[in-house]
Design an enzyme around this catalytic site. Structure first.
Site, mmCIF file in Angstrom:
data_model
loop_
_atom_site.group_PDB
_atom_site.id
_atom_site.type_symbol
_atom_site.label_atom_id
_atom_site.label_comp_id
_atom_site.label_asym_id
_atom_site.label_seq_id
_atom_site.Cartn_x
_atom_site.Cartn_y
_atom_site.Cartn_z
ATOM 1 N N GLY A 7 33.994 42.915 -64.312
ATOM 2 C CA GLY A 7 32.748 42.094 -64.169
ATOM 3 C C GLY A 7 31.421 42.191 -64.513
ATOM 4 N N GLY A 9 28.454 41.935 -65.835
ATOM 5 C CA GLY A 9 27.491 41.234 -66.884
ATOM 6 C C GLY A 9 26.137 41.334 -66.258
ATOM 7 N N ALA A 10 24.980 40.068 -65.607
ATOM 8 C CA ALA A 10 23.830 41.031 -65.374
ATOM 9 C C ALA A 10 23.394 41.072 -64.390
ATOM 10 C CB ALA A 10 23.058 39.084 -65.474
ATOM 11 N N ARG A 31 32.932 43.112 -71.522
ATOM 12 C CA ARG A 31 33.782 42.615 -73.147
ATOM 13 C C ARG A 31 31.916 42.544 -73.863
ATOM 14 N NH1 ARG A 31 36.710 37.208 -70.141
ATOM 15 N NH2 ARG A 31 34.485 36.218 -69.923
ATOM 16 N N ASN A 103 30.410 32.117 -57.057
ATOM 17 C CA ASN A 103 29.579 31.321 -57.151
ATOM 18 C C ASN A 103 30.424 31.023 -56.160
ATOM 19 O OD1 ASN A 103 27.318 32.374 -57.918
ATOM 20 N ND2 ASN A 103 27.416 31.567 -60.281
ATOM 21 N N ALA A 129 19.823 37.285 -61.866
ATOM 22 C CA ALA A 129 19.237 38.418 -63.146
ATOM 23 C C ALA A 129 20.366 37.654 -64.934
ATOM 24 C CB ALA A 129 20.181 39.624 -62.572
ATOM 25 N N LYS A 186 24.788 31.117 -48.574
ATOM 26 C CA LYS A 186 24.306 30.696 -49.797
ATOM 27 C C LYS A 186 24.699 29.418 -51.151
ATOM 28 C CE LYS A 186 24.269 32.964 -54.026
ATOM 29 N NZ LYS A 186 25.249 34.284 -54.400
#
Length: 307
Positions: A7, A9-10, A31, A103, A129, A186
């Site tokens: 995964g 991503g950022a 992707r 998350n 990010a 968190k």
């Protein structure tokens, strides 16, 4: 070490770029346009902690194309945990470690139903990010922390080599004895920022500048802490103050990744953020009016911008 970023991503691309720059073997699983950009021209990171330009990276659309790995940073969206977890199976050896970084508060438990519990450890990323354009990551804070708990069979030692590898790349990876309170600390920070930045469509700066929205932000944090203390008795009241202090110290341009998804018309992780707090609050008799309102207002956008 041989790493896979599942995964990319950022957040995943940032961690993977730092690891590759430090000399580790990294496979990025991504992707769409971001994958195509990495395959074509590599990866660039823009960060207060130092920029990176990697002209070549190993980027794939399927985990099996990467081969066996020693450690996986599992950074897919919460709604992809099961599908992505099953796709990992061909790449794992009995010693491979998989650290979740979703998350929410349940990804590690869900993943451990697919993989061996002794391979899965819960993790919590502290850093904002975003992908400013395909192949380009913007990191907008002075910290890049991945807090990790013991593996789900209770072992801690296998994580120490991974922590050393991340630290060699300038990444923080503190190991905690009990992941539950850390996950909720968190989550309190993430959920409050996600809900209020999405409701207002604003970054943290103007939210904090405005008394009413800053009060709303604090109310969202307090609600999450109340639910968290009902679910996880080890969660200290001081955790809420630490989360609040961090929110107030973040750069003005910071916002939650869910706001990026909302702005881009993508599917939202609503069920695992607002929805999770509302469900758990109802189960434990804890009122959640702020998160309930956010869950209702954002619900039409669950699967992307409605027609």
């Amino acid at each position: 070490m041989r790493f896979m970023i599942m995964g990319a991503g950022a957040l995943g691309s940032y961690f993977g770029a730092r690891l590759q720059a430090a000399g580790h073997d990294v496979a990025f699983i991504a992707r769409g346009a971001h994958l195509e950009a990495m395959q074509r021209g590599g990866l660039r990171v823009r960060s207060p902690l130092g920029d990176l330009d990697l002209p070549q990276v190993r980027a794939f659309d399927r985990p099996e194309a990467a081969g066996d790995v020693d450690a996986v940073l599992f950074m897919v969206k919460t709604y992809d945990v099961e599908t992505a977890g099953r796709s990992l199976l061909p790449c794992l050896t009995p010693e491979t470690i998989v650290v979740t970084a979703q998350n929410g508060v349940t990804a590690h438990q869900r993943l451990a139903k697919i993989l061996a519990p002794g391979q899965v450890a819960p993790g919590m990323v502290y850093m904002p990010a975003d992908v400013v354009e395909p192949g380009v990551i913007r990191h907008s804070s002075d910290f890049n922390r991945l807090v990790t708990g013991p593996l789900m069979d209770g072992r801690r030692a296998p994580l120490e080599a991974m922590a050393a590898a991340l630290e060699s790349a300038g990444l923080e990876m503190p190991l905690v004895a009990d992941a539950g309170p850390s996950l909720w600390e968190k989550f309190a920070l993430l959920a409050s920022v996600a809900n209020v930045t999405c409701l207002t469509r604003l970054n943290l700066g103007p939210i904090r500048d405005t008394h009413e929205t800053n009060v709303l932000l604090r109310a969202a944090l307090d609600e999450t802490m109340a639910v968290g203390r009902a679910v996880c008795p080890g969660l200290e009241l001081a955790a809420g103050e630490r989360a609040w202090d961090l929110i107030q110290s973040m750069r003005r341009e910071v916002h939650a990744s869910m706001l990026d998804d909302l702005r881009r018309g993508k599917r939202l992780e609503l069920d695992d953020i607002c929805g999770e707090i509302v469900r758990l609050g109802a189960a434990h008799g804890v009122p959640t009016p702020v998160h309930g309102f956010a869950n209702a207002v954002l619900r039409p956008y669950l699967n992307g911008t409605p027609d």
